[in-house]
Design an enzyme around this catalytic site. Structure first.
Site, mmCIF file in Angstrom:
data_model
loop_
_atom_site.group_PDB
_atom_site.id
_atom_site.type_symbol
_atom_site.label_atom_id
_atom_site.label_comp_id
_atom_site.label_asym_id
_atom_site.label_seq_id
_atom_site.Cartn_x
_atom_site.Cartn_y
_atom_site.Cartn_z
ATOM 1 N N LYS A 51 0.961 -1.385 0.130
ATOM 2 C CA LYS A 51 0.053 -0.001 0.378
ATOM 3 C C LYS A 51 0.818 0.934 0.013
ATOM 4 C CE LYS A 51 -4.446 -0.905 0.070
ATOM 5 N NZ LYS A 51 -5.351 -0.493 -0.501
ATOM 6 N N SER A 305 0.144 -10.379 -1.456
ATOM 7 C CA SER A 305 0.151 -8.565 -0.778
ATOM 8 C C SER A 305 0.392 -8.296 0.456
ATOM 9 C CB SER A 305 -1.541 -8.163 -1.424
ATOM 10 O OG SER A 305 -1.922 -8.813 -0.592
#
Length: 508
Positions: A51, A305
């Site tokens: 992110k 992720s």
């Protein structure tokens, strides 16, 4: 067109805070699935998530005047840390609005990075609405977690790295989906450079907002979302991500909680690292794709992720892993209530590992036994066992995919309710895991109805789950559900659930 993103991705200044993460060759998985499987290790970023790429790309393009006014974002975890890291690097102030349900470890992590945390609401939507209001009132720039061109471009640098690092075009690339920013950025770049590579989005089956949009041909909002993969718990795919995805992505696959748990174990066995549920989502989809298509010798890659998960959740994850790998089944079996019956039943199971065995006397003639046992994945082992038991006079029911059985019943097996218990209705309820939430639920019910059963077990997640029995007559049921609707916690009526009827319902 997605091609318009190529220059924006190439120009992204993400490496001022992010690292180029490696591609890991998953040898154990490759051998087991007979394909060449690789993992893109975004869990190795400084904040253990991809992110920070999108957050920094967005903020680095704001200009000094806007940075001096500060930024604000809404997030329950990974995006919050990305914005905080970017703000520290760019010497600007950051406010992060987080739901009251956010685990303390994530709140502390954001504060330790220098951002100011504002706790508001029970959900991401509540926090986001509050953040937008503050931005409007005070003049900060709102940094959206996925529905923003610069954020998408920052996430797209992952696709750029994959193309540079992998020696040849992939046969298929699997990307986790929440709001769609990561998938859109990666797909925009990879589809341009490797047009023959299948790009596949993977969503939690209880938060499949992209699949909903693809099926309808337009964005729509899910009435509610599951929260196990909290990093992907989004009710509606972003407008800009969806515009790109519908032109570049081959398909969307969904994965269950059990399948994500199994993928977490797979990643651990190949890397000795522990992914968060959303972090293992793409691999869960990859495995389903291999099973569905029967492919061999293909080059397949899944993006890992993130790895921001609470230690307390590992207990729950480990419980569900074997089922997710199709290596464990949960069955309910009726066994004669007489001396020697358990021994005969175990003999009927054969040389098979029993992982769980729950029983309590409830009837003079028959006993209901709750059994967890090992099975061989990928075949008809369970069906063969059921037929074997049937021939020996046993009635077996498969509970492997019964959520009430796995979440509650297996911890509650203790006999039926007394014969005198009447009008019991059973509900499964989710409530935000924070102080006062359970009391709010019980206070909301009031003293109009008697609670006849209650089970709650903490799983280290943002939301808790309870199974509650309430004595309520037929004429009162609508009134009870009106009260529960007013309380506002998601619930479902489980009175007809077979596992409840067999183990906890009124005595036969």
């Amino acid at each position: 067109m997605p091609q318009s993103y190529i220059k924006s991705i190439l120009d992204a200044r993400v490496y001022e805070v992010a690292r180029e993460t490696p591609i890991h060759e998953a040898g154990l998985l490759s051998k087991r699935l007979d394909n060449n499987i690789c993992l893109k290790r975004e869990d190795l970023q400084s904040i253990f998530s991809f992110k920070l790429r999108g957050a920094y790309c967005k903020m680095s393009r704001l200009g000094r005047e806007r940075l001096d006014r500060g930024v604000i974002a809404a997030s329950a975890g990974n995006h919050a840390q990305g914005v905080a890291v970017a703000a520290r690097k760019l010497n600007t102030k950051a406010i992060i609005v987080m739901p009251l349900t956010t685990p303390g470890i994530k709140v502390d992590a954001v504060r330790n990075l220098g951002a100011r945390v504002v706790l508001h609401g029970d959900s991401y939507d509540d926090a986001a609405a509050h953040a937008v209001k503050i931005a409007s009132d005070e003049g900060q720039t709102y940094v959206h977690p996925f529905d923003d061109r610069d954020v998408i471009a920052g996430q797209g640098t992952i696709g750029m790295e994959i193309v540079r690092q992998h020696p040849s075009p992939l046969d298929a690339l699997f990307v986790p989906v929440g709001g769609g920013g990561l998938l859109a950025g990666v797909a925009a770049y990879v589809s341009y450079v490797w047009p023959d590579t299948r790009i596949i989005g993977v969503e939690p089956e209880d938060a499949a907002c992209l699949q909903l949009a693809m099926n309808k041909g337009r964005r729509d909002k899910l009435p509610e979302v599951g929260l196990f993969a909290d990093g992907c718990a989004v009710a509606q795919v972003g407008k800009e991500p969806f515009r790109i995805i519908r032109e570049t992505v081959s398909e969307v696959i969904t994965a269950s909680t059990d399948e994500m748990c199994a993928a977490i174990k797979d990643i651990f066995e190949d890397t000795r690292s522990i992914a968060e549920p959303a972090g293992a989502l793409a691999l869960a989809g990859l495995k389903k794709y291999v099973e569905r298509e029967g492919v061999q010798g293909r080059d397949l890659l899944a993006i890992v992720s993130g790895a921001n998960t609470n230690f307390d959740r590992l207990r729950y994850i480990s419980e569900r892993t074997e089922i997710g790998e199709n290596r464990e089944a949960v069955i309910s079996v009726a066994v004669p209530e007489c001396p020697g019956s358990f021994k005969r039943f175990c003999s009927a199971l054969g040389r098979r590992n029993i992982t769980e065995f729950n029983y309590r006397y409830a009837d003079t003639d028959m006993a209901q036994v709750f059994v967890g046992l090992s099975v061989t994945p990928g075949g008809d082992d369970l069906a063969t066992l059921a037929e074997r038991l049937r021939k020996r006079g046993y009635t077996a029911e498969d509970m492997t995919h019964n959520e009430v059985a796995k979440l509650h019943i297996r911890h509650m097996v203790g006999g039926h309710a007394p014969l005198g218990l009447r009008d019991e209705r059973v509900y499964r309820v989710e409530f935000p895991e924070r102080p006062g939430a359970l009391l709010r639920f019980l206070s909301g019910l009031g003293q109009r109805w008697n609670i006849s059963m209650f089970h709650y077990r903490n799983h280290g997640a943002a939301y808790g789950r309870i199974l509650i029995g309430i004595q309520v007559g037929k004429t009162e049921r609508r009134a009870l559900e009106d009260v529960m609707d007013h309380i506002g916690y998601p619930y479902s009526d489980e009175t007809g659930n077979r596992a409840y009827q067999l183990y906890l319902g009124g005595a036969a």
